[in-house]
Write a protein that holds these residues in place. Structure first.
Motif, PDB file in Angstrom:
ATOM      1  N   ASP A 205       0.795  -1.230   0.000  1.00 42.10           N
ATOM      2  CA  ASP A 205       0.000   0.000   0.000  1.00 42.10           C
ATOM      3  C   ASP A 205       0.824   1.274   0.000  1.00 42.10           C
ATOM      4  OD1 ASP A 205      -2.399  -1.481   0.040  1.00 42.10           O
ATOM      5  OD2 ASP A 205      -2.214  -1.738   2.213  1.00 42.10           O
ATOM      6  N   ARG A 206       2.007   1.229  -0.605  1.00 40.88           N
ATOM      7  CA  ARG A 206       2.859   2.414  -0.677  1.00 40.88           C
ATOM      8  C   ARG A 206       3.614   2.404  -2.004  1.00 40.88           C
ATOM      9  NH1 ARG A 206       7.716   3.777   3.600  1.00 40.88           N
ATOM     10  NH2 ARG A 206       8.622   5.457   2.398  1.00 40.88           N
ATOM     11  N   ALA A 207       3.777   3.582  -2.583  1.00 37.26           N
ATOM     12  CA  ALA A 207       4.522   3.709  -3.843  1.00 37.26           C
ATOM     13  C   ALA A 207       6.024   3.727  -3.549  1.00 37.26           C
ATOM     14  CB  ALA A 207       4.120   4.979  -4.564  1.00 37.26           C
ATOM     15  N   HIS A 208       6.764   3.024  -4.382  1.00 40.42           N
ATOM     16  CA  HIS A 208       8.223   2.970  -4.265  1.00 40.42           C
ATOM     17  C   HIS A 208       8.819   3.282  -5.628  1.00 40.42           C
ATOM     18  CE1 HIS A 208       7.925   1.010  -0.323  1.00 40.42           C
ATOM     19  NE2 HIS A 208       6.910   0.351  -0.856  1.00 40.42           N
ATOM     20  N   GLU A 209      10.017   3.863  -5.624  1.00 41.81           N
ATOM     21  CA  GLU A 209      10.726   4.160  -6.859  1.00 41.81           C
ATOM     22  C   GLU A 209      11.966   3.300  -6.951  1.00 41.81           C
ATOM     23  OE1 GLU A 209      11.657   8.248  -7.552  1.00 41.81           O
ATOM     24  OE2 GLU A 209       9.627   8.897  -7.072  1.00 41.81           O
ATOM     25  N   GLY A 210      12.393   3.059  -8.169  1.00 46.62           N
ATOM     26  CA  GLY A 210      13.616   2.305  -8.371  1.00 46.62           C
ATOM     27  C   GLY A 210      14.145   2.485  -9.777  1.00 46.62           C
ATOM     28  N   ILE A 211      15.374   2.012  -9.971  1.00 52.92           N
ATOM     29  CA  ILE A 211      16.037   2.094 -11.262  1.00 52.92           C
ATOM     30  C   ILE A 211      16.135   0.688 -11.846  1.00 52.92           C
ATOM     31  CG2 ILE A 211      18.154   2.749 -12.490  1.00 52.92           C
ATOM     32  CD1 ILE A 211      16.707   5.130 -11.244  1.00 52.92           C
ATOM     33  N   VAL A 212      15.681   0.544 -13.083  1.00 52.92           N
ATOM     34  CA  VAL A 212      15.710  -0.749 -13.763  1.00 52.92           C
ATOM     35  C   VAL A 212      17.154  -1.095 -14.121  1.00 52.92           C
ATOM     36  CG1 VAL A 212      14.981  -2.009 -15.837  1.00 52.92           C
ATOM     37  CG2 VAL A 212      13.397  -0.425 -14.703  1.00 52.92           C
ATOM     38  N   TYR A 213      17.592  -2.319 -13.735  1.00 53.30           N
ATOM     39  CA  TYR A 213      18.930  -2.743 -14.124  1.00 53.30           C
ATOM     40  C   TYR A 213      18.928  -3.991 -15.014  1.00 53.30           C
ATOM     41  CZ  TYR A 213      18.919  -6.173 -10.270  1.00 53.30           C
ATOM     42  OH  TYR A 213      18.618  -7.201  -9.413  1.00 53.30           O
ATOM     43  N   LYS A 214      17.761  -4.627 -15.193  1.00 49.09           N
ATOM     44  CA  LYS A 214      17.658  -5.742 -16.128  1.00 49.09           C
ATOM     45  C   LYS A 214      16.206  -5.867 -16.558  1.00 49.09           C
ATOM     46  CE  LYS A 214      18.726 -10.546 -16.949  1.00 49.09           C
ATOM     47  NZ  LYS A 214      19.187 -11.821 -16.432  1.00 49.09           N
ATOM     48  N   VAL A 215      16.007  -6.139 -17.846  1.00 47.59           N
ATOM     49  CA  VAL A 215      14.665  -6.322 -18.402  1.00 47.59           C
ATOM     50  C   VAL A 215      14.506  -7.777 -18.807  1.00 47.59           C
ATOM     51  CG1 VAL A 215      13.046  -5.614 -20.201  1.00 47.59           C
ATOM     52  CG2 VAL A 215      14.641  -3.944 -19.228  1.00 47.59           C
ATOM     53  N   ASN A 216      13.470  -8.428 -18.288  1.00 48.81           N
ATOM     54  CA  ASN A 216      13.137  -9.802 -18.650  1.00 48.81           C
ATOM     55  C   ASN A 216      11.875  -9.793 -19.507  1.00 48.81           C
ATOM     56  OD1 ASN A 216      15.260 -10.927 -17.117  1.00 48.81           O
ATOM     57  ND2 ASN A 216      14.021 -10.805 -15.269  1.00 48.81           N
ATOM     58  N   GLU A 217      11.455 -10.948 -19.959  1.00 51.24           N
ATOM     59  CA  GLU A 217      10.285 -11.053 -20.825  1.00 51.24           C
ATOM     60  C   GLU A 217       9.012 -10.541 -20.141  1.00 51.24           C
ATOM     61  OE1 GLU A 217       7.736 -14.430 -23.245  1.00 51.24           O
ATOM     62  OE2 GLU A 217       9.758 -14.903 -22.579  1.00 51.24           O
ATOM     63  N   ASN A 218       8.807 -10.898 -18.876  1.00 52.02           N
ATOM     64  CA  ASN A 218       7.577 -10.544 -18.167  1.00 52.02           C
ATOM     65  C   ASN A 218       7.773  -9.573 -17.014  1.00 52.02           C
ATOM     66  OD1 ASN A 218       5.870 -12.307 -19.700  1.00 52.02           O
ATOM     67  ND2 ASN A 218       6.847 -13.991 -18.616  1.00 52.02           N
ATOM     68  N   SER A 219       9.011  -9.158 -16.755  1.00 56.91           N
ATOM     69  CA  SER A 219       9.281  -8.325 -15.589  1.00 56.91           C
ATOM     70  C   SER A 219      10.582  -7.558 -15.755  1.00 56.91           C
ATOM     71  CB  SER A 219       9.366  -9.205 -14.335  1.00 56.91           C
ATOM     72  OG  SER A 219      10.432 -10.135 -14.481  1.00 56.91           O
ATOM     73  N   VAL A 220      10.821  -6.676 -14.791  1.00 57.11           N
ATOM     74  CA  VAL A 220      12.090  -5.955 -14.723  1.00 57.11           C
ATOM     75  C   VAL A 220      12.697  -6.181 -13.343  1.00 57.11           C
ATOM     76  CG1 VAL A 220      11.569  -4.151 -16.415  1.00 57.11           C
ATOM     77  CG2 VAL A 220      10.906  -3.811 -14.034  1.00 57.11           C
ATOM     78  N   LEU A 221      14.014  -6.138 -13.277  1.00 55.19           N
ATOM     79  CA  LEU A 221      14.716  -6.172 -12.005  1.00 55.19           C
ATOM     80  C   LEU A 221      15.055  -4.730 -11.656  1.00 55.19           C
ATOM     81  CD1 LEU A 221      17.060  -9.198 -12.679  1.00 55.19           C
ATOM     82  CD2 LEU A 221      14.998  -9.177 -11.300  1.00 55.19           C
ATOM     83  N   VAL A 222      14.780  -4.366 -10.407  1.00 55.44           N
ATOM     84  CA  VAL A 222      14.856  -2.972  -9.992  1.00 55.44           C
ATOM     85  C   VAL A 222      15.700  -2.843  -8.737  1.00 55.44           C
ATOM     86  CG1 VAL A 222      13.460  -1.011  -9.205  1.00 55.44           C
ATOM     87  CG2 VAL A 222      12.548  -2.577 -10.910  1.00 55.44           C
ATOM     88  N   GLU A 223      16.528  -1.802  -8.708  1.00 56.95           N
ATOM     89  CA  GLU A 223      17.227  -1.437  -7.481  1.00 56.95           C
ATOM     90  C   GLU A 223      16.456  -0.273  -6.863  1.00 56.95           C
ATOM     91  OE1 GLU A 223      21.395   0.459  -5.948  1.00 56.95           O
ATOM     92  OE2 GLU A 223      21.472  -0.917  -7.644  1.00 56.95           O
TER      93      GLU A 223
END
Length: 74
Positions: A22-40
């Motif tokens: 229930d809270r918004a978070h920000e992050g930087i994408v470091y890898k893009v997958n087919e169905n998702s992204v990995l975020v720091e």
């Protein structure tokens, strides 16, 4: 015929926002997958969520791009 909204996919280096606990978070994408992204994400988000590290997986359907990666011309 109904129209389906096509979300723009994030790229490496993009800043995104996503919701967890229930809270918004920000992050930087470091890898893009087919169905998702990995975020720091930030240290504050890591602590709030109780995660051991600052990395998380976010589905392409569950984020919004805040800022695109900056292109550097050499």
């Amino acid at each position: 015929m109904s129209k389906v909204k096509i979300q723009q996919l994030a790229k490496v280096g993009d800043c995104i926002t996503f919701n967890r606990n229930d809270r918004a978070h920000e992050g930087i994408v470091y890898k893009v997958n087919e169905n998702s992204v990995l975020v720091e994400m930030s240290k504050d988000s890591q602590i709030y969520l109780g995660y051991e590290n600052k990395n998380t997986v976010v589905s392409h359907m569950n984020y919004t791009i805040l800022r695109n990666q900056k292109v550097v011309n050499e």
